[in-house]
Design an enzyme around this catalytic site. Sequence first.
Site, PDB file in Angstrom:
ATOM      1  CB  CYS A  55      -0.908  -0.018   1.225  1.00  0.00           C
ATOM      2  SG  CYS A  55      -1.919   1.469   1.381  1.00  0.00           S
ATOM      3  CB  CYS A 128      -9.018  -4.627 -11.641  1.00  0.00           C
ATOM      4  SG  CYS A 128      -8.662  -3.454 -12.937  1.00  0.00           S
TER       5      CYS A 128
END
EC number: 1.8.4.12
Length: 143
Positions: A55, A128
């Site tokens: 992240c 995705c």
Amino acid sequence: MSHDSDDKTFPYQKDDAELRRRLTPMQYEVTQHAATERAFTGEYTDTEDAGIYKCVVCSTPLFESGAKFHSGCGWPSYFKPLNGEVIDEKIDYSHGMVRVEVRCNHCGAHLGHVFEDGPRDKTGLRYCINSAALNFESRPENE
């Protein structure tokens, strides 16, 4: 779609001013306002190196390169997250569609969406993910 209206509280509480300083405008818009980078423009769309995708907001490891595949959709695609604890899923009704939004379960950053058109011999799922929501940490194959 801003995450400010979401009731869920995430362990990592981010400071907006600090994020605006640290992230690029695209990273900020994607992770904090659920924007989407244009197809085939992301840094990691075609990356094939061994490593971990983390992240961009809180550095939580999210996906391994071994779960990445070429879907042809224009964004990095993975058939599974690193484990079941790192991803938060939420129904997304934006843009006249019903999709499943994928967020970092540690900080709530918008990552992308998950669809049920991934490799059938794996999980059948396609995560995705926007490159702008990720940082890549290269690792040798044998680690």
